[in-house]
Design an enzyme around this catalytic site. Structure first.
Site, PDB file in Angstrom:
ATOM      1  CB  SER A  33      -0.867   0.019   1.257  1.00 48.90           C
ATOM      2  OG  SER A  33      -0.025  -0.057   2.401  1.00 48.90           O
ATOM      3  CB  CYS A  96       0.599  -5.367   1.858  1.00 45.12           C
ATOM      4  SG  CYS A  96      -0.738  -4.515   2.723  1.00 45.12           S
ATOM      5  CD  GLU A 174       4.123   5.256   3.756  1.00 45.87           C
ATOM      6  OE1 GLU A 174       3.990   6.312   3.109  1.00 45.87           O
ATOM      7  OE2 GLU A 174       3.939   4.115   3.258  1.00 45.87           O
ATOM      8  CB  CYS A 211       2.000  -3.828   9.695  1.00 46.60           C
ATOM      9  SG  CYS A 211       1.982  -2.405   8.569  1.00 46.60           S
ATOM     10  CG  HIS A 213       4.128   0.655   6.561  1.00 45.25           C
ATOM     11  ND1 HIS A 213       3.391  -0.083   5.680  1.00 45.25           N
ATOM     12  CD2 HIS A 213       4.270   1.887   6.000  1.00 45.25           C
ATOM     13  CE1 HIS A 213       3.084   0.663   4.633  1.00 45.25           C
ATOM     14  NE2 HIS A 213       3.606   1.861   4.797  1.00 45.25           N
TER      15      HIS A 213
HETATM   16  N1  DGL Z   1       2.185  -2.467   4.983  1.00 44.69           N
HETATM   17  C1  DGL Z   1       0.848  -2.912   5.171  1.00 44.69           C
HETATM   18  C2  DGL Z   1       0.812  -4.240   5.919  1.00 44.69           C
HETATM   19  O1  DGL Z   1       1.757  -5.011   5.911  1.00 44.69           O
HETATM   20  C3  DGL Z   1      -0.227  -2.038   5.714  1.00 44.69           C
HETATM   21  C4  DGL Z   1      -0.187  -0.582   5.877  1.00 44.69           C
HETATM   22  C5  DGL Z   1      -1.527   0.066   5.545  1.00 44.69           C
HETATM   23  O2  DGL Z   1      -2.391   0.188   6.431  1.00 44.69           O
HETATM   24  O3  DGL Z   1      -1.676   0.408   4.368  1.00 44.69           O
HETATM   25  O4  DGL Z   1      -0.179  -4.577   6.509  1.00 44.69           O
END
Ligand code: DGL
Length: 286
Positions: A33, A96, A174, A211, A213
């Site tokens: 995402s 993701c 981010e 996640c 991120h």
């Molecule tokens: N990087 C995404 C994950 O692994 C999610 C981040 C978002 O909420 O877009 O779940």
């Protein structure tokens, strides 16, 4: 949505690269995402520095954690279709959790290219926990998923699993990557529920980063944690799976140029901060 190629796509795809050629350089599409999937890309690049990488960030729809399950499926399946049509990847990594816990079956039914998903690493976390107290830190979407609940039912193996959903951590990650400064107190408020202390009955010793991120914030998490735990980042396991599917490649080959795409079509302000994730490859932003 702006087309990921900048043109109208043709969804009929008949070619996924030429794996029969000895000198064939595989194209690996890594999708998220936003920028979290770069933590997965980084490990894959280490394992296959000779591959050609296309990283696609669906920033026009970020954060996925805020969208309904139906909206994510309706969004991701056609976007991946456009990316496949445009780049003919040999393998696609959905980097993701919020998307992978929903879309993998849809994608595999729609295209014959191999897909690797990213789902909460509950099985390895529970297998290695000594205190048998594990927390799963993900987006609010991921921790609600039936898929995640099934992983716990199948693989918790007697562990007590605490699900911790965060609405804001992906955006904070981010911001941090972009050089912003996120307050310790704000970060601690997000991770604190992961730390469960039952006194003599033990306390959390393992936290799953569910996640992609969140590994961007790992140094901050480690500094703020009320006690040391093992943080499980799924990226090395995903890189191993990619190598299983594509083979080991040639670690001495020169890295072909990589491409980074944003579905918003916005030129990205952080090009210099993102380049190290791609190893030695030159990165073209589109
Ligand atoms: N990087 C995404 C994950 O692994 C999610 C981040 C978002 O909420 O877009 O779940």
């Amino acid at each position: 949505m702006r087309s990921v190629r900048g043109t109208t796509s043709n969804p009929k795809v008949t070619h996924f690269g030429n794996s029969e050629s000895v000198s064939h350089i595989p194209t690996i599409l890594v999708f998220d995402s936003g920028l979290g999937g770069l933590t997965v890309l980084r490990e894959i690049v280490r394992a296959r520095p000779d591959a050609r990488y296309v990283y696609a960030a669906d920033d026009a729809f970020f954060p996925y954690g805020q969208h309904s399950e139906d909206a994510i499926v309706a969004r991701v399946v056609p976007v991946i279709g456009e990316l496949i049509a445009a780049h003919a990847p040999d393998l696609v990594v959905i980097a993701c959790n919020t998307a992978s816990t929903l879309v993998m079956g849809h994608l595999r039914r729609a295209w014959p290219v191999p897909f690797v998903g990213t789902v909460p690493a509950i099985k390895p976390a529970c297998a290695r926990s000594v205190s048998k107290r594990v927390s799963v830190l993900g987006t609010s979407g991921t921790v609600k998923r039936e898929y995640t609940r099934t992983l716990i039912a199948d693989f918790a193996g007697g562990c007590d699993v605490t699900l911790v959903g965060s609405a804001d951590l992906a955006s904070m990650a981010e911001a941090e990557l972009g050089g912003g400064s996120i307050d310790d107190a704000d970060l601690l408020a997000e991770i604190a529920p992961c730390f469960v202390d039952r006194g003599a009955a033990g306390r959390t010793d393992t936290v799953v980063l569910a996640c992609t991120h969140y590994p961007l914030l790992l140094a901050r998490f480690m500094a703020l944690a009320p006690w040391p735990v093992t943080w499980i980042d799924p990226a090395p396991a995903i890189a191993r799976r990619v190598v299983e599917l594509l083979g080991p490649g040639d670690a001495t080959a020169t890295a072909p140029a990589a491409q980074m795409l944003f579905t918003s079509g916005r030129p990205h302000a952080m090009a210099a901060a993102l380049a190290p994730f791609f190893g030695a490859a030159a990165v073209h932003h589109a």
